[in-house]
Scaffold this active site. Structure first.
Site, PDB file in Angstrom:
ATOM      1  N   ARG A 105       0.859  -1.191   0.000  1.00 23.23           N
ATOM      2  CA  ARG A 105       0.000   0.000   0.000  1.00 23.23           C
ATOM      3  C   ARG A 105       0.893   1.239   0.000  1.00 23.23           C
ATOM      4  O   ARG A 105       1.744   1.396   0.855  1.00 23.23           O
ATOM      5  CB  ARG A 105      -0.886   0.044   1.246  1.00 23.23           C
ATOM      6  N   THR A 109      -1.228   7.446  -0.487  1.00 20.24           N
ATOM      7  CA  THR A 109      -2.551   7.293  -1.101  1.00 20.24           C
ATOM      8  C   THR A 109      -3.313   6.087  -0.549  1.00 20.24           C
ATOM      9  O   THR A 109      -4.522   5.990  -0.740  1.00 20.24           O
ATOM     10  CB  THR A 109      -2.417   7.091  -2.616  1.00 20.24           C
ATOM     11  N   ASP A 201       0.010  -3.733  12.102  1.00 21.02           N
ATOM     12  CA  ASP A 201       0.526  -4.097  10.774  1.00 21.02           C
ATOM     13  C   ASP A 201       0.830  -5.594  10.741  1.00 21.02           C
ATOM     14  O   ASP A 201       1.752  -6.075  11.413  1.00 21.02           O
ATOM     15  CB  ASP A 201       1.789  -3.289  10.472  1.00 21.02           C
ATOM     16  N   ASP A 204       4.434  -6.688   9.546  1.00 20.70           N
ATOM     17  CA  ASP A 204       5.471  -6.375  10.535  1.00 20.70           C
ATOM     18  C   ASP A 204       5.391  -7.306  11.740  1.00 20.70           C
ATOM     19  O   ASP A 204       6.415  -7.756  12.261  1.00 20.70           O
ATOM     20  CB  ASP A 204       5.341  -4.913  10.994  1.00 20.70           C
TER      21      ASP A 204
HETATM   22  C1  PRP Z   1      -1.284  -5.059   4.216  1.00 20.74           C
HETATM   23  C2  PRP Z   1      -2.092  -6.340   4.237  1.00 20.74           C
HETATM   24  C3  PRP Z   1      -2.868  -6.256   2.950  1.00 20.74           C
HETATM   25  C4  PRP Z   1      -3.135  -4.775   2.833  1.00 20.74           C
HETATM   26  C5  PRP Z   1      -4.540  -4.507   3.245  1.00 20.74           C
HETATM   27  O1  PRP Z   1      -0.179  -5.182   3.397  1.00 20.74           O
HETATM   28  O2  PRP Z   1      -1.314  -7.497   4.348  1.00 20.74           O
HETATM   29  O3  PRP Z   1      -2.149  -6.727   1.824  1.00 20.74           O
HETATM   30  O4  PRP Z   1      -2.221  -4.106   3.717  1.00 20.74           O
HETATM   31  O5  PRP Z   1      -4.865  -3.176   3.067  1.00 20.74           O
HETATM   32  P1  PRP Z   1      -5.946  -2.688   2.008  1.00 20.74           P
HETATM   33  O6  PRP Z   1      -7.142  -3.576   2.153  1.00 20.74           O
HETATM   34  O7  PRP Z   1      -6.223  -1.266   2.429  1.00 20.74           O
HETATM   35  O8  PRP Z   1      -5.338  -2.748   0.642  1.00 20.74           O
HETATM   36  P2  PRP Z   1       0.929  -4.026   3.303  1.00 20.74           P
HETATM   37  O9  PRP Z   1       0.593  -3.060   2.220  1.00 20.74           O
HETATM   38  O10 PRP Z   1       1.140  -3.456   4.671  1.00 20.74           O
HETATM   39  O11 PRP Z   1       2.189  -4.814   2.797  1.00 20.74           O
HETATM   40  P3  PRP Z   1       3.104  -5.898   3.557  1.00 20.74           P
HETATM   41  O12 PRP Z   1       2.257  -7.149   3.703  1.00 20.74           O
HETATM   42  O13 PRP Z   1       4.226  -6.089   2.615  1.00 20.74           O
HETATM   43  O14 PRP Z   1       3.496  -5.345   4.883  1.00 20.74           O
HETATM   44  N1  URA Z   2      -2.651  -3.566   6.733  1.00 18.05           N
HETATM   45  C1  URA Z   2      -2.362  -4.068   7.963  1.00 18.05           C
HETATM   46  O1  URA Z   2      -1.403  -4.826   8.124  1.00 18.05           O
HETATM   47  N2  URA Z   2      -3.155  -3.723   8.982  1.00 18.05           N
HETATM   48  C2  URA Z   2      -4.212  -2.911   8.833  1.00 18.05           C
HETATM   49  O2  URA Z   2      -4.917  -2.641   9.818  1.00 18.05           O
HETATM   50  C3  URA Z   2      -4.482  -2.391   7.552  1.00 18.05           C
HETATM   51  C4  URA Z   2      -3.691  -2.743   6.515  1.00 18.05           C
END
Ligand code: PRP
Ligand code: URA
Length: 210
Positions: A105, A109, A201, A204
């Site tokens: 993400r 944005t 997160d 993380d």
């Molecule tokens: C997180 C999660 C989803 C996304 C959800 O990933 O694992 O993929 O956010 O958010 P959304 O419904 O608003 O799109 P992130 O972008 O944090 O990436 P990561 O798994 O690499 O940490």
């Molecule tokens: N991605 C995450 O990991 N946690 C949230 O709450 C939203 C997006």
């Protein structure tokens, strides 16, 4: 809000394990184990409609026709956090192929940015199960499913652990043909598009990069 294709789990073991997952004091090892166990339980529901055919098998006592799953399955984790769900689905469906979609993400944005996609070439003939612990705005889930459809996938399901109503509605509108199996529906999103109360997160916490 309206999200007819989102099925929220009610099993007490799923609810209990999600509460343990949310706790701030749950460390990386326990977080990973809980994601694994929750995926096993939701995956059981999500695989309920896999078609069966009968195959002749020999028991120690006699021949019989036994039901076996006759559908190829492709598991697709959304990187990173979806990786924590893969082993559970592979233990349920050992013959499953595994594709990968990399999305993050954009911090400003909150829109998904695709950086990787590798799926089996015959994905059109497979039952696809997309994995991601979080359904927040729904943008990542919807983009992942669009990427899979553009590569030919037609039979797609999604498993998420925690969702927000905003994301469920967005996803339902974008992909009304895709059923979502969701562990728990939370209150909503904060100003940074994080789920409340949520778990923070997911990537993380899973990989210890806090
Ligand atoms: C997180 C999660 C989803 C996304 C959800 O990933 O694992 O993929 O956010 O958010 P959304 O419904 O608003 O799109 P992130 O972008 O944090 O990436 P990561 O798994 O690499 O940490
Ligand atoms: N991605 C995450 O990991 N946690 C949230 O709450 C939203 C997006």
């Amino acid at each position: 809000m309206n999200y007819p294709n989102v099925h929220v789990m009610t099993h007490p073991l799923i609810q209990h394990k999600i509460s343990m997952l949310r706790k701030i004091e749950t460390g990386t090892k326990d977080f990973h184990e809980l994601v694994h166990e929750i995926t096993l339980l939701i995956g059981y529901e999500a695989s309920r409609e896999l078609p069966l055919e009968e195959e002749e098998i020999q028991t120690p006592l006699m021949k019989m026709r036994g039901p076996v799953v006759n559908q190829k399955v492709c598991i697709v984790p959304i990187l990173r956090a979806g990786l924590g769900m893969v082993d559970a689905m592979r233990s349920l469906i050992p013959a499953a192929r595994v594709g990968h979609i990399g999305l993050y993400r954009d911090p400003e944005t909150h829109l998904p940015v695709e950086y990787y996609c590798k799926v089996p070439p015959d994905i059109a003939n497979q039952s696809v199960i997309v994995l991601d612990p979080m359904l927040a705005t729904g943008g990542s889930a919807a983009a992942a499913v669009s990427a899979l459809k553009s590569r030919g996938a037609r039979d797609i399901k999604m498993i998420n652990v925690i969702g927000a109503p905003e994301g469920a509605e967005y996803f339902s509108k974008a992909h009304p043909d895709v059923n979502v199996y969701l562990g728990c529906m939370d209150q909503g999103l904060n100003e940074h598009c994080y789920i409340l109360p949520g778990l923070g997160d997911a990537g993380d916490r899973l990989f210890g990069t806090l």
